[in-house]
Enzyme design. Structure first.
Site, mmCIF file in Angstrom:
data_model
loop_
_atom_site.group_PDB
_atom_site.id
_atom_site.type_symbol
_atom_site.label_atom_id
_atom_site.label_comp_id
_atom_site.label_asym_id
_atom_site.label_seq_id
_atom_site.Cartn_x
_atom_site.Cartn_y
_atom_site.Cartn_z
ATOM 1 N N GLU A 29 -5.215 1.490 2.710
ATOM 2 C CA GLU A 29 -4.993 0.450 3.714
ATOM 3 C C GLU A 29 -5.107 0.988 5.128
ATOM 4 O O GLU A 29 -5.563 0.293 6.038
ATOM 5 C CB GLU A 29 -3.615 -0.193 3.489
ATOM 6 C CG GLU A 29 -3.392 -1.499 4.231
ATOM 7 C CD GLU A 29 -2.856 -1.316 5.642
ATOM 8 O OE1 GLU A 29 -2.813 -2.306 6.383
ATOM 9 O OE2 GLU A 29 -2.459 -0.174 6.004
ATOM 10 N N GLU A 30 -4.699 2.234 5.328
ATOM 11 C CA GLU A 30 -4.663 2.795 6.677
ATOM 12 C C GLU A 30 -6.034 3.253 7.181
ATOM 13 O O GLU A 30 -6.164 3.655 8.334
ATOM 14 C CB GLU A 30 -3.689 3.977 6.723
ATOM 15 C CG GLU A 30 -2.243 3.614 6.435
ATOM 16 C CD GLU A 30 -1.611 2.740 7.510
ATOM 17 O OE1 GLU A 30 -2.318 2.362 8.467
ATOM 18 O OE2 GLU A 30 -0.416 2.428 7.384
ATOM 19 N N ARG B 31 -8.952 -5.092 18.441
ATOM 20 C CA ARG B 31 -8.244 -6.167 17.762
ATOM 21 C C ARG B 31 -8.526 -7.430 18.586
ATOM 22 O O ARG B 31 -8.037 -7.563 19.714
ATOM 23 C CB ARG B 31 -6.736 -5.886 17.700
ATOM 24 C CG ARG B 31 -6.375 -4.471 17.189
ATOM 25 C CD ARG B 31 -6.803 -4.253 15.752
ATOM 26 N NE ARG B 31 -6.588 -2.884 15.320
ATOM 27 C CZ ARG B 31 -5.622 -2.510 14.479
ATOM 28 N NH1 ARG B 31 -4.777 -3.401 14.009
ATOM 29 N NH2 ARG B 31 -5.514 -1.244 14.104
ATOM 30 N N HIS C 98 0.838 -1.216 0.000
ATOM 31 C CA HIS C 98 0.000 0.000 0.000
ATOM 32 C C HIS C 98 0.860 1.249 0.000
ATOM 33 O O HIS C 98 1.958 1.281 0.583
ATOM 34 C CB HIS C 98 -1.003 -0.001 1.160
ATOM 35 C CG HIS C 98 -0.420 0.181 2.525
ATOM 36 N ND1 HIS C 98 -0.266 1.427 3.091
ATOM 37 C CD2 HIS C 98 0.003 -0.709 3.449
ATOM 38 C CE1 HIS C 98 0.234 1.284 4.322
ATOM 39 N NE2 HIS C 98 0.415 0.004 4.556
ATOM 40 N N ASP D 89 6.204 1.883 6.913
ATOM 41 C CA ASP D 89 4.791 1.509 6.738
ATOM 42 C C ASP D 89 4.146 2.382 5.667
ATOM 43 O O ASP D 89 3.589 3.415 5.977
ATOM 44 C CB ASP D 89 4.051 1.652 8.066
ATOM 45 C CG ASP D 89 2.615 1.188 8.018
ATOM 46 O OD1 ASP D 89 2.256 0.428 7.091
ATOM 47 O OD2 ASP D 89 1.835 1.593 8.906
ATOM 48 N N HIS E 249 3.308 4.682 12.579
ATOM 49 C CA HIS E 249 2.218 5.546 13.061
ATOM 50 C C HIS E 249 2.697 6.532 14.116
ATOM 51 O O HIS E 249 1.872 7.149 14.801
ATOM 52 C CB HIS E 249 1.047 4.720 13.617
ATOM 53 C CG HIS E 249 0.349 3.889 12.593
ATOM 54 N ND1 HIS E 249 -0.958 3.459 12.740
ATOM 55 C CD2 HIS E 249 0.756 3.407 11.399
ATOM 56 C CE1 HIS E 249 -1.306 2.755 11.685
ATOM 57 N NE2 HIS E 249 -0.261 2.706 10.857
ATOM 58 N N ASP F 49 -0.615 4.490 0.671
ATOM 59 C CA ASP F 49 -1.143 5.519 1.563
ATOM 60 C C ASP F 49 -0.419 5.454 2.904
ATOM 61 O O ASP F 49 0.172 4.434 3.266
ATOM 62 C CB ASP F 49 -2.647 5.350 1.762
ATOM 63 C CG ASP F 49 -3.012 3.999 2.365
ATOM 64 O OD1 ASP F 49 -2.583 2.968 1.808
ATOM 65 O OD2 ASP F 49 -3.728 3.963 3.387
ATOM 66 N N ASP G 155 4.351 -5.919 4.812
ATOM 67 C CA ASP G 155 3.799 -4.825 5.621
ATOM 68 C C ASP G 155 3.756 -5.166 7.102
ATOM 69 O O ASP G 155 2.846 -4.756 7.812
ATOM 70 C CB ASP G 155 2.391 -4.495 5.113
ATOM 71 C CG ASP G 155 1.811 -3.227 5.726
ATOM 72 O OD1 ASP G 155 2.597 -2.379 6.208
ATOM 73 O OD2 ASP G 155 0.578 -3.082 5.752
#
Length: 468
Positions: A152-153, A352, A87, A118, A441, A89, A178
């Site tokens: 993706e994010e 999660r 990805h 990332d 992130h 983005d 990833d």
């Protein structure tokens, strides 16, 4: 025929880094304020997609742009297809950087830029791995389809659109560059659920607004509350100083004619590891809880500052669960939005979760909370995903990893969600090595340059072993 894949990477190091720098310079954050038919997630992701596909065309591939949602190209011959899912983005850069997040900088062997780890760095490592196979003219019995997404994010709308509109049969198996080595063959489920609150409130303190968080899958690095009060700036500042002295945060307080603005600064982290961050929003709510708010604001601050604060495993919510294989459920309170003029204010909770629970069970637990007017679910849910160790895809990738590194391979299950789960026989494979510092992130995100070269060599051998 014996191939020294690392030597082949070394021949292309300068070109690989030049291509990576050009991609990292593109701000490919999603921007819904500028989204339209031609730019489904805003102009940045489209620019990155066009740039990547132009690079692939330069190298002799026939590319396809699927309506600016995603793109692909194929290599090789055969009926079976290996999918490589990457990805382009990135999450918002946020604040706290020591360098310009969109001007790549190498310092002490580390490449600093948003997307370096990332996922633009690993994407380029996988791209150059395939480039090596192509340029060496190695024979293949299967095809490779290299697929790049642009959402993706956020909501994975790119892949939803791609699979519905690309016109080809799905890849038979694949991996996403990833995550980390040696392999990620299991991923927890992923769902965001929203607590809703009304806005009207009164009292000695009145909350006008409360905002924090950039993405549901990021720990809010900061949050700001605007409120009125019958207190004065000096008294509030004294209480704030005492609070900051006891907590791992900093804060700024100002007064504009009786309207106070308070910002609390914590530390961002990936939403799959909320315990690695410092949630500026819940700390802000914790501080404000001591004051005389009323109505919806009181409920909002109580839930945020008492129930959700540092409740990384949802124990306060009665939703804690641990699975023997997949581990524990985690929860990130990711985005906060309160406006006194609104009748629909929210707190976004990103879960999660392992095997043994599901989105509706989590919702049923949240429905029991006193304060929220309702609970709703995100449109996008990913259920738990697992590919057994005995699957040929997993065993082949681990064997290559062991040959290249001399380290023992083993299975791993994570709370993060990667494009590896798009296929029944899909995994995440690299590009971070054991012991790496995870800055995904976060401010000052970096990738170790040498690790990117190592990953490219591993990917080259792995791809060829899967398609030869």
């Amino acid at each position: 025929m014996t191939i020294n894949y690392r030597a082949e990477v070394d021949k292309r190091k300068d070109a690989m880094m030049e291509d990576l720098f050009s991609l990292l310079r593109i701000n490919s954050e999603r921007d819904d304020s500028k989204a339209d038919k031609e730019h489904p997630f805003g102009p940045g992701p489209v620019k990155a997609l066009e740039h990547f596909l132009a690079m692939a065309e330069r190298d002799g591939y026939k590319t396809r742009n699927i309506d600016n949602y995603a793109g692909d190209f194929e290599f090789g011959q055969g009926d079976e297809v290996l999918g490589i899912f990457a990805h382009l983005d990135v999450v918002p850069a946020g604040s706290g950087w020591d360098t310009d997040p969109y001007e790549p900088t190498i310092k002490d062997g580390k490449l600093y830029a948003r997307g370096s780890s990332d996922d633009k760095g690993p994407t380029m490592a996988a791209y150059y791995a395939l480039k090596i196979i192509k340029e060496l003219g190695l024979p293949t019995s299967k095809k490779v389809r290299f697929i790049v997404g642009t959402d993706e994010e956020s909501g994975w709308g790119d892949m939803d659109y791609y699979f519905a509109n690309n016109g080809l049969k799905d890849p038979d198996f694949g991996f996403a560059p990833d995550a980390e080595f040696p392999i990620i063959n299991g991923e927890k489920g992923n769902i965001t659920e929203y607590l809703h609150f009304a806005g009207e409130n009164s009292g000695a303190f009145k909350l006008l607004s409360f905002t924090g968080g950039l993405r549901e899958n990021m720990v809010p690095e900061s949050a700001t509350a605007v409120f009125t009060s019958d207190s004065n700036l000096a008294d509030l500042q004294e209480k704030l100083n005492a609070f900051v002295a006891e907590e791992p945060v900093t804060a700024e307080l100002s007064d504009d004619k009786g309207q106070f603005s308070l910002t609390v600064y914590g530390k961002s982290a990936h939403g799959m590891s909320p315990f690695a961050g410092i949630n500026g929003a819940t700390f802000l709510a914790k501080f404000l809880n001591q004051f005389d708010f009323d109505g919806a604001a009181k409920d909002y601050l109580r839930i945020a500052g008492e129930v959700l604060h540092e409740d990384f495993y949802a124990k306060n919510l009665g939703l804690a669960i641990v699975d023997e294989k997949m581990g524990e459920l985690t929860m990130n309170a990711g985005v906060f939005a309160f406006d006194a003029a609104s009748e629909d204010n929210t707190i976004a909770l990103n879960f999660r979760y392992p095997q043994g629970t599901d989105a509706q069970t989590l919702k049923a637990g949240l429905d029991k909370l006193q304060g929220p007017s309702k609970v709703s679910l995100s449109e996008h849910e990913h259920t738990p995903h697992y590919v057994p160790m005995e699957d040929e895809l997993v065993s082949t990738l681990l064997a290559v990893y062991e040959r290249q590194t001399g380290l023992k391979g083993h299975e791993q299950i994570i709370g993060g969600g990667t494009f590896g789960r798009l296929l029944k026989r899909g995994v995440a494979f690299g590009a971070m090595f054991p012991g790496y510092t995870n800055t995904m992130h976060q401010a000052n995100e970096f990738a170790d340059v040498e690790d990117l070269y190592r990953a490219a060599a591993i990917y080259a051998e792995a791809i060829y072993e899967l398609i030869k």
